[in-house]
Each structure stands twice: as structure tokens, then as C-alpha cells.
Design a protein around this motif. Structure first.
Motif, PDB file in Angstrom:
ATOM      1  N   VAL A 178      23.994  13.505   9.518  1.00  0.00           N
ATOM      2  CA  VAL A 178      24.931  13.894   8.449  1.00  0.00           C
ATOM      3  C   VAL A 178      25.310  12.668   7.614  1.00  0.00           C
ATOM      4  N   ALA A 179      25.501  11.530   8.279  1.00  0.00           N
ATOM      5  CA  ALA A 179      25.821  10.292   7.546  1.00  0.00           C
ATOM      6  C   ALA A 179      24.676   9.940   6.591  1.00  0.00           C
ATOM      7  N   GLN A 180      23.438  10.119   7.064  1.00  0.00           N
ATOM      8  CA  GLN A 180      22.278   9.848   6.190  1.00  0.00           C
ATOM      9  C   GLN A 180      22.285  10.787   4.991  1.00  0.00           C
ATOM     10  N   MET A 181      22.579  12.068   5.253  1.00  0.00           N
ATOM     11  CA  MET A 181      22.588  13.039   4.148  1.00  0.00           C
ATOM     12  C   MET A 181      23.663  12.695   3.125  1.00  0.00           C
ATOM     13  N   LEU A 182      24.844  12.313   3.616  1.00  0.00           N
ATOM     14  CA  LEU A 182      25.961  12.025   2.712  1.00  0.00           C
ATOM     15  C   LEU A 182      25.903  10.598   2.155  1.00  0.00           C
ATOM     16  N   GLU A 183      24.968   9.815   2.695  1.00  0.00           N
ATOM     17  CA  GLU A 183      24.809   8.407   2.295  1.00  0.00           C
ATOM     18  C   GLU A 183      26.093   7.618   2.483  1.00  0.00           C
ATOM     19  N   ILE A 184      26.685   7.786   3.663  1.00  0.00           N
ATOM     20  CA  ILE A 184      27.855   6.990   4.033  1.00  0.00           C
ATOM     21  C   ILE A 184      27.576   6.369   5.410  1.00  0.00           C
ATOM     22  N   PRO A 185      28.289   5.276   5.762  1.00  0.00           N
ATOM     23  CA  PRO A 185      27.980   4.620   7.041  1.00  0.00           C
ATOM     24  C   PRO A 185      28.273   5.514   8.244  1.00  0.00           C
ATOM     25  N   PHE A 186      27.528   5.249   9.322  1.00  0.00           N
ATOM     26  CA  PHE A 186      27.699   5.996  10.567  1.00  0.00           C
ATOM     27  C   PHE A 186      28.160   5.046  11.661  1.00  0.00           C
ATOM     28  N   VAL A 187      29.097   5.506  12.476  1.00  0.00           N
ATOM     29  CA  VAL A 187      29.484   4.732  13.657  1.00  0.00           C
ATOM     30  C   VAL A 187      29.756   5.681  14.812  1.00  0.00           C
ATOM     31  N   ASP A 188      29.321   5.254  15.994  1.00  0.00           N
ATOM     32  CA  ASP A 188      29.527   6.057  17.206  1.00  0.00           C
ATOM     33  C   ASP A 188      30.518   5.279  18.065  1.00  0.00           C
ATOM     34  N   SER A 189      31.625   5.903  18.441  1.00  0.00           N
ATOM     35  CA  SER A 189      32.669   5.130  19.147  1.00  0.00           C
ATOM     36  C   SER A 189      32.154   4.600  20.484  1.00  0.00           C
ATOM     37  N   ASP A 190      31.303   5.362  21.173  1.00  0.00           N
ATOM     38  CA  ASP A 190      30.765   4.863  22.450  1.00  0.00           C
ATOM     39  C   ASP A 190      29.901   3.603  22.235  1.00  0.00           C
ATOM     40  N   HIS A 191      29.107   3.602  21.165  1.00  0.00           N
ATOM     41  CA  HIS A 191      28.284   2.412  20.878  1.00  0.00           C
ATOM     42  C   HIS A 191      29.177   1.230  20.548  1.00  0.00           C
ATOM     43  N   GLU A 192      30.246   1.506  19.816  1.00  0.00           N
ATOM     44  CA  GLU A 192      31.174   0.436  19.433  1.00  0.00           C
ATOM     45  C   GLU A 192      31.885  -0.122  20.671  1.00  0.00           C
ATOM     46  N   ILE A 193      32.264   0.776  21.585  1.00  0.00           N
ATOM     47  CA  ILE A 193      32.891   0.352  22.849  1.00  0.00           C
ATOM     48  C   ILE A 193      31.907  -0.530  23.638  1.00  0.00           C
TER      49      ILE A 193
END
Ligand SMILES: Nc1ncnc2c1ncn2[C@@H]1O[C@H](COP(=O)(O)OP(=O)(O)O)[C@@H](O)[C@H]1O
Ligand SMILES: O=C(O)C1=C[C@@H](OP(=O)(O)O)[C@@H](O)[C@H](O)C1
Ligand SMILES: [Mg+2]
Length: 199
Positions: free
Chosen positions: A42-57
Motif C-alpha cells: 500500500v505504501a508503494q501504491m500511495l508513494e509514501i514511506p513504509f515502516v514496520d514497528s517490529d522491524h524498527e524495534i
């Protein structure tokens, strides 16, 4: 994709971006619903950044989620999760995929509901089970009967996930289909472009 379907999707993307404005789009739902996978698309479709909280943790702690649970226990994981999500919600717009327990935290949920646009990816137990059963990366399912644990979590959490702004059915369909349906569901909240009256 070409033709009318592509242009309908383009229209949905424009509307969804307008609905979102500067807010974050926050994916919630049970383990295996597809928050991480669909959120990225969805982030790719909307062309906005994506972040996953588990990856960030995992990035800030330099540990994996199972290691964090094992070394410090769930309460410490939840405290770190709350701090990370609070920070990630300060700027937008972007897509934030949360871990399945995050929206159960009253403070996180209140912040998401007041500052973000939340999407519950809802899935039936058998779909979730087929997906999470393959991997050992979910510490909450390291129980004597993980299928029953998942079912108990579903009973406990679905009444809370229901508070999300939008619900999208996650099912056995291509990820791109679920992502497009998510964008369409957000677009449907669009009240139309504001017209500026002539002076
Ligand atoms: N629509 C889908 N069709 C097939 N597999 C999917 C779909 N959505 C997610 N998956 C897969 O299911 C697994 C769990 O998805 P994931 O995005 O990690 O879920 P969550 O972040 O909600 O726990 C991953 O292996 C992912 O690739
Ligand atoms: O449901 C939960 O409480 C959890 C879900 C996981 O994320 P996913 O929902 O992305 O699998 C991860 O945050 C952790 O294992 C706890
Ligand atoms: Mg995830």
C-alpha cells in the motif's frame, strides 16, 4: 494493468492520498493477517514511506523479536513497542504496520485513533493459522497448543481491532488484490475535493 481498471485504481490512489493528508496509515490485526506484507504494498501504491514497528524495534534493540521476548520478557517488549510507535507516529504521512499486540495497548490505540487512519486487516482463523504455522517467529505462539492460543487471541482482540477506522477482509487472494482493496476502502472515505469559490 492497463485500461479502465488501471484508471479506476489511479483514481482510488488520488482519493486515498487526499483522505490521509499528513496522517499515518496504521495497519492493525492479528499475526498473519498480512499487516507487514500488505502495508508495504500500500505504501508503494500511495508513494509514501513504509515502516514496520517490529522491524524498527529490532533495529534499535539489535535483537530479533523472539530474542527480546526470551531475554527480557513480554512486558519489556511492550514498553519498547509503545516508545517506538509513539515516536513513529510523530511524523507523516507514511504507512505504519504494527505488531498484532500494539493496538491492544490503550495509550497506543488512543494515539492511533486520534492522529492516524487505522486499517484492521481481518482474517479467518484458518487463514491466519496456515500463515503463522509455517514459521517459529511468533513467541506468543510457543505454547503447548498454538492453534488454540491463536484462537483465544482472536476472541480477545477482535472486539478491540473493530474500533479501527476501516476494516478490510484479508483472505486467500493475491497480496496485490488485498492492497488494492485497502486503497479502495480508504478512497471510499473521500468526501470529494473541496472547491474554492471564485472571488
Ligand atoms: N494475501 C496474501 N496471500 C498470501 N500470503 C500472504 C498474504 N498476505 C500475507 N501473506 C503471507 O503471510 C505471512 C504473514 O504475513 P505478514 O505480513 O508477516 O503478517 P503480519 O505482519 O500481519 O503478521 C507472510 O509470509 C506473508 O508473505
Ligand atoms: O500479536 C502479537 O502480540 C505480536 C505480533 C507480532 O507481530 P505480527 O502481528 O506482525 O506478527 C510481534 O509484534 C510479536 O510477536 C507480538
Ligand atoms: Mg508483521
Amino acid at each position: 494493468m492497463t485500461g479502465p481498471q488501471a484508471s479506476a485504481q489511479e483514481t482510488d490512489i488520488i482519493k486515498a492520498r487526499r483522505v490521509l493528508g499528513r496522517r499515518n496509515l496504521v495497519f492493525v490485526g492479528l499475526m498473519g493477517a498480512g499487516k507487514s506484507a500488505i502495508g508495504r504494498l500500500v505504501a508503494q501504491m500511495l508513494e509514501i514511506p513504509f515502516v514496520d514497528s517490529d522491524h524498527e524495534i529490532e533495529r534499535v534493540s539489535r535483537m530479533t523479536i523472539p530474542e527480546l521476548f526470551e531475554s527480557y520478557g513480554e512486558p519489556e517488549f511492550r514498553a519498547l513497542e509503545a516508545r517506538v510507535i509513539r515516536r513513529l507516529l510523530r511524523t507523516g504521512p507514511r504507512v505504519l504496520s504494527t505488531g498484532g499486540g500494539a493496538f491492544m495497548n490503550d495509550a497506543i490505540r488512543a494515539t492511533v485513533l486520534s492522529n492516524g487512519l487505522s486499517v484492521w486487516l481481518k482474517a479467518d482463523l484458518d487463514v491466519l493459522w496456515t500463515r503463522v504455522n509455517k514459521r517459529g517467529s511468533r513467541p506468543l505462539l510457543k505454547t503447548a497448543n498454538p492453534g488454540q492460543t491463536l484462537s483465544d487471541l482472536l476472541d480477545l482482540r477482535y472486539p478491540v481491532y473493530e474500533k479501527a477506522d476501516v476494516t478490510v477482509q484479508s483472505r486467500d487472494a493475491a497480496k496485490e488484490t488485498i492492497a488494492a482493496e485497502t486503497v479502495a476502502a480508504i478512497a471510499s472515505l473521500d468526501g470529494g475535493q473541496e472547491t474554492v469559490p471564485n472571488p
